[in-house]
Design a protein around this motif. Sequence first.
Motif, PDB file in Angstrom:
ATOM      1  N   TYR A 122     -37.277  -0.344  23.931  1.00  0.00           N
ATOM      2  CA  TYR A 122     -37.791   0.402  22.768  1.00  0.00           C
ATOM      3  C   TYR A 122     -36.720   1.332  22.188  1.00  0.00           C
ATOM      4  CZ  TYR A 122     -37.940   2.742  27.116  1.00  0.00           C
ATOM      5  OH  TYR A 122     -37.558   3.179  28.359  1.00  0.00           O
ATOM      6  N   LYS A 173     -42.518   1.132  20.565  1.00  0.00           N
ATOM      7  CA  LYS A 173     -42.256   0.083  19.594  1.00  0.00           C
ATOM      8  C   LYS A 173     -40.887  -0.523  19.884  1.00  0.00           C
ATOM      9  CE  LYS A 173     -45.015   2.335  15.996  1.00  0.00           C
ATOM     10  NZ  LYS A 173     -45.000   2.996  14.665  1.00  0.00           N
ATOM     11  N   THR A 218     -35.169  -2.471  17.103  1.00  0.00           N
ATOM     12  CA  THR A 218     -34.699  -3.484  16.156  1.00  0.00           C
ATOM     13  C   THR A 218     -33.206  -3.760  16.317  1.00  0.00           C
ATOM     14  OG1 THR A 218     -34.377  -1.747  14.491  1.00  0.00           O
ATOM     15  CG2 THR A 218     -36.482  -2.932  14.471  1.00  0.00           C
ATOM     16  N   ALA A 241     -39.629 -10.256  20.240  1.00  0.00           N
ATOM     17  CA  ALA A 241     -40.544 -11.392  20.344  1.00  0.00           C
ATOM     18  C   ALA A 241     -39.784 -12.682  20.635  1.00  0.00           C
ATOM     19  CB  ALA A 241     -41.353 -11.524  19.059  1.00  0.00           C
ATOM     20  N   ARG A 267     -40.182 -15.011  23.872  1.00  0.00           N
ATOM     21  CA  ARG A 267     -40.514 -16.433  23.718  1.00  0.00           C
ATOM     22  C   ARG A 267     -39.574 -17.291  24.555  1.00  0.00           C
ATOM     23  NH1 ARG A 267     -41.513 -15.336  18.258  1.00  0.00           N
ATOM     24  NH2 ARG A 267     -39.404 -16.017  17.671  1.00  0.00           N
ATOM     25  N   GLU A 315     -54.290   1.187  22.403  1.00  0.00           N
ATOM     26  CA  GLU A 315     -53.706   0.473  21.267  1.00  0.00           C
ATOM     27  C   GLU A 315     -52.318  -0.058  21.607  1.00  0.00           C
ATOM     28  OE1 GLU A 315     -53.860   3.372  18.180  1.00  0.00           O
ATOM     29  OE2 GLU A 315     -55.988   3.021  17.725  1.00  0.00           O
ATOM     30  N   ASP A 366     -52.786  -3.068  24.191  1.00  0.00           N
ATOM     31  CA  ASP A 366     -53.380  -4.234  23.537  1.00  0.00           C
ATOM     32  C   ASP A 366     -52.395  -4.866  22.558  1.00  0.00           C
ATOM     33  OD1 ASP A 366     -55.615  -3.643  24.978  1.00  0.00           O
ATOM     34  OD2 ASP A 366     -56.777  -2.846  23.304  1.00  0.00           O
ATOM     35  N   ARG A 367     -51.602  -4.022  21.889  1.00  0.00           N
ATOM     36  CA  ARG A 367     -50.626  -4.547  20.928  1.00  0.00           C
ATOM     37  C   ARG A 367     -49.528  -5.338  21.623  1.00  0.00           C
ATOM     38  NH1 ARG A 367     -45.972  -2.080  19.804  1.00  0.00           N
ATOM     39  NH2 ARG A 367     -46.764   0.012  20.334  1.00  0.00           N
ATOM     40  N   ILE A 368     -48.907  -4.757  22.647  1.00  0.00           N
ATOM     41  CA  ILE A 368     -47.755  -5.447  23.251  1.00  0.00           C
ATOM     42  C   ILE A 368     -48.189  -6.647  24.089  1.00  0.00           C
ATOM     43  CG2 ILE A 368     -46.308  -3.379  23.173  1.00  0.00           C
ATOM     44  CD1 ILE A 368     -46.748  -3.010  26.142  1.00  0.00           C
ATOM     45  N   GLY A 371     -50.821  -8.551  23.412  1.00  0.00           N
ATOM     46  CA  GLY A 371     -51.168  -9.592  22.456  1.00  0.00           C
ATOM     47  C   GLY A 371     -49.975 -10.128  21.698  1.00  0.00           C
ATOM     48  N   GLU A 372     -49.097  -9.237  21.252  1.00  0.00           N
ATOM     49  CA  GLU A 372     -47.959  -9.658  20.425  1.00  0.00           C
ATOM     50  C   GLU A 372     -46.948 -10.472  21.205  1.00  0.00           C
ATOM     51  OE1 GLU A 372     -44.494  -7.580  17.609  1.00  0.00           O
ATOM     52  OE2 GLU A 372     -46.172  -6.385  18.382  1.00  0.00           O
ATOM     53  N   TYR A 373     -46.737 -10.108  22.472  1.00  0.00           N
ATOM     54  CA  TYR A 373     -45.679 -10.760  23.249  1.00  0.00           C
ATOM     55  C   TYR A 373     -46.206 -11.706  24.326  1.00  0.00           C
ATOM     56  CZ  TYR A 373     -43.022  -6.984  21.073  1.00  0.00           C
ATOM     57  OH  TYR A 373     -42.461  -6.131  20.165  1.00  0.00           O
TER      58      TYR A 373
END
Length: 739
Positions: A380, A395, A398, A407, A411, A473, A476-478, A480-482
């Motif tokens: 992060y 988060k 970048t 991501a 993957r 939040e 659940d975000r990380i 689900g997203e990853y």
Amino acid sequence: MTPEVGEGLLSTWGNQHLSVHVSISPDDAPRIAGLTLPGDAEPALRRSALPLVDISLVGEGREGTSGKRHVDGAAAHRLRLAWDKQGNGLIPGERDGRGHPSGPWWQLAMQDPATGLEAITTLSLPGDGHVLRITTTIRATREPVAIEHASSLSLGGLAAGARWEDDTAVWHAANPWSGEFRWLRATLAERGLVDVGMTRYNQVGSKNRVALTSTGAWSTSEHLPIGVLEDVRTGRLLAWQIETNGAWHWEVADRYGDLYVAGSGPTALEHGWAAILGAGESFEAAPASVTLVQSPQHVPAPGRAPHVGDDGGASALGAALTAYRRAVRREHPDHTELPIIYNDFLNGLMSDPTTRRVLPLVEAAADLGADIYCMDAGWYDDEQGGWWDSVGEWKASTSRFPGGGLAAVLRAVHDAGMKPGLWLEPEVVGRRSPLAQALPPEAFFRRHNQRVAEWGRYQLDFRHPAARTHLDEVVDRIVGEYGLGYLKLDYNVDTGAGTSGPSGVEPHGAGLLGHGRAMLDWAAGLMDRHPGLIVEGCAAGGSRTDATSGAVFPIQSLTDQQDMLLLPPISAAAPLAIAPEQAGIWASIDGSMSDEMIAFALAAPLAARFHLAGRIETLSAAQRNIARGALAAYAGLRKTITGGMPLWPLGLPDWRDDWIVQGTVTGSETLLVVHRRGGDPALSIPLPGVGEGATLEVVFPLWGAGDATLLRRDGTLVLEVALPDAPAARVVRIVEPRA
């Protein structure tokens, strides 16, 4: 003086392993007269027997004693049995199925006629096993009360003979960072607790105690909340643990010429704690568990206090406590599947991941046979090393992951056949984080109307809905997203005494206790929402290796030790504190190591949980084959690990031992991990529990097949191990023919 113990009728309750004898009288508080093993005579009710639960109220304190001891609360002596009931199954009044298994139970409700205070204590034998669990709920029924001490465990009558100062030894475990599970043993006399003779003058005792106290949110950062009393003459061991992920205290002391052990969560004296209850409000004391075992190979040694060794009963204790821990923990498929985790932190990326650095490690981890790739801290961080006091939003960076971002890297983990994992430190928010201003002040730890800061971080209070909503939040975000299959929850600062809470007036120790319980409830909740997600508990290495955390997290980090030569005494002693299949053991390897050193590092996790680490992308083809051999061997050992019990044929290890031997035993199989760090090149390991016809296999490394042999000496099977080089390790499986 302290009220005399009433005559009382002894009520006996228990199972085929352990019996509890409780004095019941209309004129006295219920008291445990003793614990017994099958074949023991019923104990006598001694004057030293303590009330089943000790309670000290503000305005009353204790009666008949003074000093720092946590016994003889005036309210405790006034308690009288109101009702009791027994059963077998789920315990009435328990909140849910997390860590509250079925088994025999006995509930005793006691009331204080002076204040109306009610205490309901539940004695249970989870899984119908060898360990007694004690839970107590205290309720104010008529009037407000302020409690300054509420016991988890209160047990007297423990003296091991007239010269108890020499005939009784106490074990405890120091738990330093990167040197965890350092068991020590000394007689009470060596610890400064002696019979001062004052009971001949009708005095209570010496006022001294052998005590351990943990303050702050790291429950095991200095010591484990576990203790053992040993009868030196007989080898009988009484062991206990206080079950909390925060502050705790236990003490052993003399009282009326006898001995007692008392333990609790936070107290007013040690932790600035109080439970201030209005009419109808209640408080749950920290649970405690206690067991009694007999060392099977005890050799009496009058007047001598050897270090823990030659087993010393440790294996019997380990078996009882391991079965108990398996019975009370939250169910999770990880307990039997035992996937192999590669974590890129230790001796690897050290919190500095980038796409360029991670992808070679992903390829290498998959090639060796890892099931999970966990990217540790730093994912992060857009500041390239400035993240410590800016964390909180979680988060993805970048700048570290150009192109497809984090991501795309995760993957690649999926595409390589592994589940991805991420590191998270949910309890803290950096001073420079935008979240520090976005959340309300009441969502953080506060003392004296100021937000508590430690090393550039603020601490969230998990009882506040804003804190929990934010973290729900995030997770659940990380996830689900990853597509995460693994989450490592760390905690690297200890913010001290606690918090005055959202109200601003809560006693600090009560605030810390409430937060710790809420944090575990949150962790269990996120696993409920994401079935199959493996959540690792971690706190600066092994600074939260307590039973309460172990009942929630399916796997726990035990240490931050980076030197693989220093890891074996940590990994070998860990099973006295945590079930082996939950004990995450580092195996850090790289291409600079010799073959024997690689095998040395890979051996320890073969009896626990595999945390592969290090610069594995630097391994040569031949070195990769060694690592593949260890991971392949692990596949055949999972059932032994999950169904076996700890074994220490040479006793618990010292920090500087040349040879360290750790074992796991099932009904027909003995698994031994043998490390040599120096000293004599050969070692004899007695295995008195192994019968005729046993066969031997060196399961790792494959070149070590000729380095171990089985012999029978004076009727006892002995494993002979010869390792001319050091460091070196061998993992040996001994299988007995089934009847």
